[in-house]
Design an enzyme around this catalytic site. Structure first.
Site, PDB file in Angstrom:
ATOM      1  N   LYS A  96      -4.801  -8.262   3.948  1.00 22.21           N
ATOM      2  CA  LYS A  96      -4.681  -6.833   4.255  1.00 22.21           C
ATOM      3  C   LYS A  96      -3.231  -6.376   4.126  1.00 22.21           C
ATOM      4  O   LYS A  96      -2.958  -5.266   3.683  1.00 22.21           O
ATOM      5  CB  LYS A  96      -5.198  -6.544   5.662  1.00 22.21           C
ATOM      6  N   CYS A  97      -2.312  -7.239   4.516  1.00 23.22           N
ATOM      7  CA  CYS A  97      -0.887  -6.903   4.410  1.00 23.22           C
ATOM      8  C   CYS A  97      -0.475  -6.750   2.949  1.00 23.22           C
ATOM      9  O   CYS A  97       0.336  -5.883   2.623  1.00 23.22           O
ATOM     10  CB  CYS A  97      -0.042  -7.965   5.106  1.00 23.22           C
ATOM     11  N   VAL A  98      -1.030  -7.586   2.072  1.00 19.77           N
ATOM     12  CA  VAL A  98      -0.761  -7.466   0.633  1.00 19.77           C
ATOM     13  C   VAL A  98      -1.242  -6.104   0.149  1.00 19.77           C
ATOM     14  O   VAL A  98      -0.522  -5.389  -0.555  1.00 19.77           O
ATOM     15  CB  VAL A  98      -1.445  -8.604  -0.165  1.00 19.77           C
TER      16      VAL A  98
END
Length: 133
Positions: A96-98
């Site tokens: 999700k951070c990507v």
């Protein structure tokens, strides 16, 4: 190695933060080097979640290469450092951070917590961890 771990004969922990070990060449090389060490001086932890606020602060302030390594891994580091420690980013799944542009999927981030070492390059694992006596 800490006194307590020495008494218990427990190896230290080295964390490898990665969003996807299968598609990240650097992470694969880091893991291969770490798992290839047969000295049993450390355990390897694969972390697929964004570092906690405390972990991020530790890497940034206690590890000499922390600021440089973190900047390579976390493109929006300056913004993230302003987040409250309760922000849901901390501990969020790295995939999700990507997607949110908070994690560089082409870099690797490894941390030797006990020896205050952090880096992005597999060669540094060999230099600072494997060859360290």
């Amino acid at each position: 190695m800490s006194f307590w771990k020495t008494l218990q004969r427990q190896p230290r922990t080295i964390s490898l933060f990665t969003n996807d070990i299968a598609s990240n060449i650097k992470s694969q090389k880091c893991l291969q080097l770490l798992k290839g060490d047969v000295s049993h001086r450390f355990d390897v932890e694969i972390a697929n979640r964004f570092p906690t606020w405390d972990q991020l602060q530790y890497m940034r302030t206690s590890c000499p290469q922390g600021p440089v390594s973190l900047q390579r891994q976390i493109p929006k580091l300056d913004s993230v450092l302003k987040y409250k420690h309760t922000d849901p980013t901390f501990g969020m799944d790295l995939q999700k951070c990507v997607q949110r542009g908070l994690w560089n999927p082409k870099e690797a981030l490894w941390v030797d917590w006990e020896n205050k070492l952090v880096g992005n390059e597999p060669a540094d694992i060999d230099k600072y961890i494997i060859q360290r006596k």
